[in-house]
Motif scaffolding. Structure first.
Motif, PDB file in Angstrom:
ATOM      1  N   TYR A  59     -49.931  23.206 -88.401  1.00 30.31           N
ATOM      2  CA  TYR A  59     -48.962  21.873 -88.570  1.00 30.31           C
ATOM      3  C   TYR A  59     -49.616  20.820 -87.797  1.00 30.31           C
ATOM      4  CZ  TYR A  59     -45.652  25.541 -89.738  1.00 30.31           C
ATOM      5  OH  TYR A  59     -45.220  26.805 -90.292  1.00 30.31           O
TER       6      TYR A  59
ATOM      7  N   PHE B  71     -47.259  30.622 -88.828  1.00 33.13           N
ATOM      8  CA  PHE B  71     -45.606  30.946 -89.008  1.00 33.13           C
ATOM      9  C   PHE B  71     -45.281  32.309 -89.281  1.00 33.13           C
ATOM     10  CE2 PHE B  71     -41.566  30.297 -91.367  1.00 33.13           C
ATOM     11  CZ  PHE B  71     -40.784  30.046 -90.100  1.00 33.13           C
TER      12      PHE B  71
ATOM     13  N   TRP C 233     -39.437  27.360 -82.983  1.00 34.89           N
ATOM     14  CA  TRP C 233     -39.172  25.973 -83.871  1.00 34.89           C
ATOM     15  C   TRP C 233     -37.831  25.920 -83.262  1.00 34.89           C
ATOM     16  CZ3 TRP C 233     -42.367  22.733 -86.330  1.00 34.89           C
ATOM     17  CH2 TRP C 233     -43.451  23.333 -86.749  1.00 34.89           C
TER      18      TRP C 233
ATOM     19  N   GLN D 101     -33.004  25.892 -87.720  1.00 38.69           N
ATOM     20  CA  GLN D 101     -33.159  25.387 -89.251  1.00 38.69           C
ATOM     21  C   GLN D 101     -31.968  25.004 -89.731  1.00 38.69           C
ATOM     22  OE1 GLN D 101     -36.802  26.281 -90.277  1.00 38.69           O
ATOM     23  NE2 GLN D 101     -36.543  25.686 -88.190  1.00 38.69           N
TER      24      GLN D 101
ATOM     25  N   ARG E 189     -36.741  23.895-101.436  1.00 42.46           N
ATOM     26  CA  ARG E 189     -37.877  24.385-100.784  1.00 42.46           C
ATOM     27  C   ARG E 189     -37.926  25.711-100.046  1.00 42.46           C
ATOM     28  NH1 ARG E 189     -40.100  23.302 -95.101  1.00 42.46           N
ATOM     29  NH2 ARG E 189     -42.333  24.072 -95.358  1.00 42.46           N
TER      30      ARG E 189
ATOM     31  N   TYR F  16     -40.434  28.509 -97.622  1.00 42.23           N
ATOM     32  CA  TYR F  16     -41.495  28.570 -96.952  1.00 42.23           C
ATOM     33  C   TYR F  16     -42.137  29.862 -96.395  1.00 42.23           C
ATOM     34  CZ  TYR F  16     -38.805  28.383 -92.579  1.00 42.23           C
ATOM     35  OH  TYR F  16     -37.676  28.253 -91.813  1.00 42.23           O
TER      36      TYR F  16
ATOM     37  N   VAL G  99     -45.663  22.069 -95.566  1.00 48.04           N
ATOM     38  CA  VAL G  99     -45.032  20.977 -94.807  1.00 48.04           C
ATOM     39  C   VAL G  99     -45.798  19.546 -95.210  1.00 48.04           C
ATOM     40  CG1 VAL G  99     -45.052  19.500 -92.424  1.00 48.04           C
ATOM     41  CG2 VAL G  99     -44.382  22.084 -92.949  1.00 48.04           C
TER      42      VAL G  99
ATOM     43  N   THR H 221     -35.014  23.507 -92.644  1.00 47.26           N
ATOM     44  CA  THR H 221     -36.011  23.470 -91.561  1.00 47.26           C
ATOM     45  C   THR H 221     -35.576  22.681 -90.427  1.00 47.26           C
ATOM     46  OG1 THR H 221     -38.272  23.053 -91.492  1.00 47.26           O
ATOM     47  CG2 THR H 221     -37.145  21.399 -92.739  1.00 47.26           C
ATOM     48  N   SER H 222     -36.467  22.804 -89.394  1.00 42.15           N
ATOM     49  CA  SER H 222     -36.072  22.104 -88.182  1.00 42.15           C
ATOM     50  C   SER H 222     -35.720  20.409 -88.370  1.00 42.15           C
ATOM     51  CB  SER H 222     -36.968  22.248 -87.257  1.00 42.15           C
ATOM     52  OG  SER H 222     -38.518  22.030 -87.564  1.00 42.15           O
TER      53      SER H 222
ATOM     54  N   THR I  19     -39.383  19.024 -88.339  1.00 42.68           N
ATOM     55  CA  THR I  19     -40.243  18.844 -89.586  1.00 42.68           C
ATOM     56  C   THR I  19     -39.569  17.747 -90.343  1.00 42.68           C
ATOM     57  OG1 THR I  19     -41.003  20.941 -89.483  1.00 42.68           O
ATOM     58  CG2 THR I  19     -40.896  20.119 -91.582  1.00 42.68           C
TER      59      THR I  19
ATOM     60  N   PRO J 234     -37.124  30.231 -86.169  1.00 40.87           N
ATOM     61  CA  PRO J 234     -38.226  30.994 -86.389  1.00 40.87           C
ATOM     62  C   PRO J 234     -39.212  30.751 -85.250  1.00 40.87           C
ATOM     63  CG  PRO J 234     -38.152  29.016 -87.639  1.00 40.87           C
ATOM     64  CD  PRO J 234     -36.880  29.041 -87.049  1.00 40.87           C
TER      65      PRO J 234
END
Ligand code: PCA
Length: 325
Positions: A34, A90, A144, A147, A167, A169, A189, A206-207, A210, A231
């Protein structure tokens, strides 16, 4: 020729990897997935700096952030084979290696940081065992923020997003998308903004970090705080590379790793608040989930926990038991 071309990056790395003149400093390479704005990346830089300082320059770790040295899915193998000495991953992307890695992406199993810590402590011995089998040692994790659901319209029930492209991941998030009656599409990402604007995906979980880092307000409008799981990334080191160091240097790394892990769990809360505010400040509608949406998602969480347990009940049941105690 092709073989030579394929070998070139590995060769180049191994030539620069070990000794740099004149201080006999060991140079290590640490790919991370990231970008620099993310908490795990900031922690990775500080981790490397702390080791450099504490070792008097004997170990110099070069952080290659944002998947600049290699793509995210390639990092575990690169560490395992010693192409690089350590790297950040991750955890959920390793879900197909062994089901223990899926503990990290199960919806509604652990939804706050206290629960996530507890789940992590329960899963950690098995994670270390599996990593060890692959010639790797766990150094530290960084959580993270929780989510949540990003969409282009308000969502008060799963029916509102039925049939859309979601999406994914990790293997677990692909399964989640299926169970939500959406179509999973794996997108890394850096590719998220383009995937939204070209219609490859319509939604993601996601978070806030992100979303904020990817300027989600340019291509979507709603953030529903389902806070479904927390996560983590982990940083792993190649066992042989680690054992080659003298004991003092090994201890320096372990001390820096412990500090990095403590910092992640402390700072993630502020990061979550800050990034959620950034989403709202830029016009995204941030809201709590409706009762219906939450109960539909929680039912999926129960299904996924059951499916997960069945993948390897001998290894996973004791972990779930330890976590729930
Ligand atoms: N951001 C990363 C992993 C989890 C998160 O919050 C991603 O979306 O891929």
């Amino acid at each position: 020729m092709k073989l030579l071309k394929n070998l070139m990056p590995a060769l180049a790395l191994s030539i620069i990897a070990f000794w740099t003149h004149p201080a006999l400093a060991t140079k290590w390479h640490m790919p991370t997935p990231y970008g620099d704005a993310n908490l795990p990346t900031k922690i990775a830089y500080d981790f490397a700096e702390q080791i450099k300082q504490a070792s008097g320059g004997k170990l110099d770790i070069k952080v290659h952030s944002g998947a600049s040295l290699m793509k995210h899915p390639e990092i575990p193998r690169a560490v395992r084979t010693g192409q690089v000495q350590l790297g950040e991953v991750f955890i959920g992307i390793m879900g197909n290696t062994h089901p223990i890695f899926k503990h990290d992406n199960i919806p509604f199993l652990a939804t706050d940081y206290v629960q996530a810590q507890k789940l992590w402590q329960a899963a950690k011995p098995e994670i270390e065992k599996q990593l060890s089998k692959e010639g790797m040692i766990l150094l530290y994790t960084v959580p993270w923020p929780a989510q949540s659901l990003y969409t282009k319209k308000p969502v008060s029930a799963l029916a509102d997003i039925k049939g859309t492209k979601m999406r994914a991941y990790s293997p677990s998030t692909s399964r989640l998308a299926d169970l939500m009656n959406t179509t999973p599409t794996t997108v890394q990402v850096p590719d998220i903004p383009q995937a939204f604007s070209t219609g490859i995906i319509d939604a993601m979980v996601t978070s806030p970090s992100t979303g904020a880092n990817g300027q989600a307000w340019d291509y979507l409008s709603h953030f529903t705080e389902i806070k479904a799981w927390i996560p983590k990334n982990f940083v792993v080191v190649n066992k042989r590379a680690f054992k080659r160091l003298d004991k003092a240097l090994q201890q320096t790394i372990l001390d820096a790793a412990a500090a990095a892990e403590a910092r992640g769990w402390t700072e993630v809360l502020d990061q979550e608040a800050k990034d959620t505010k950034t989403l709202a400040d830029n016009g995204i509608v941030v809201s709590k989930p409706s009762k219906q949406l939450l109960s539909e998602l929680k039912a999926i969480g129960v299904t996924m926990t059951e499916e997960w347990k069945k993948e390897n009940s001998q290894a996973l049941e004791p972990i779930l038991k330890a976590y729930k105690n």
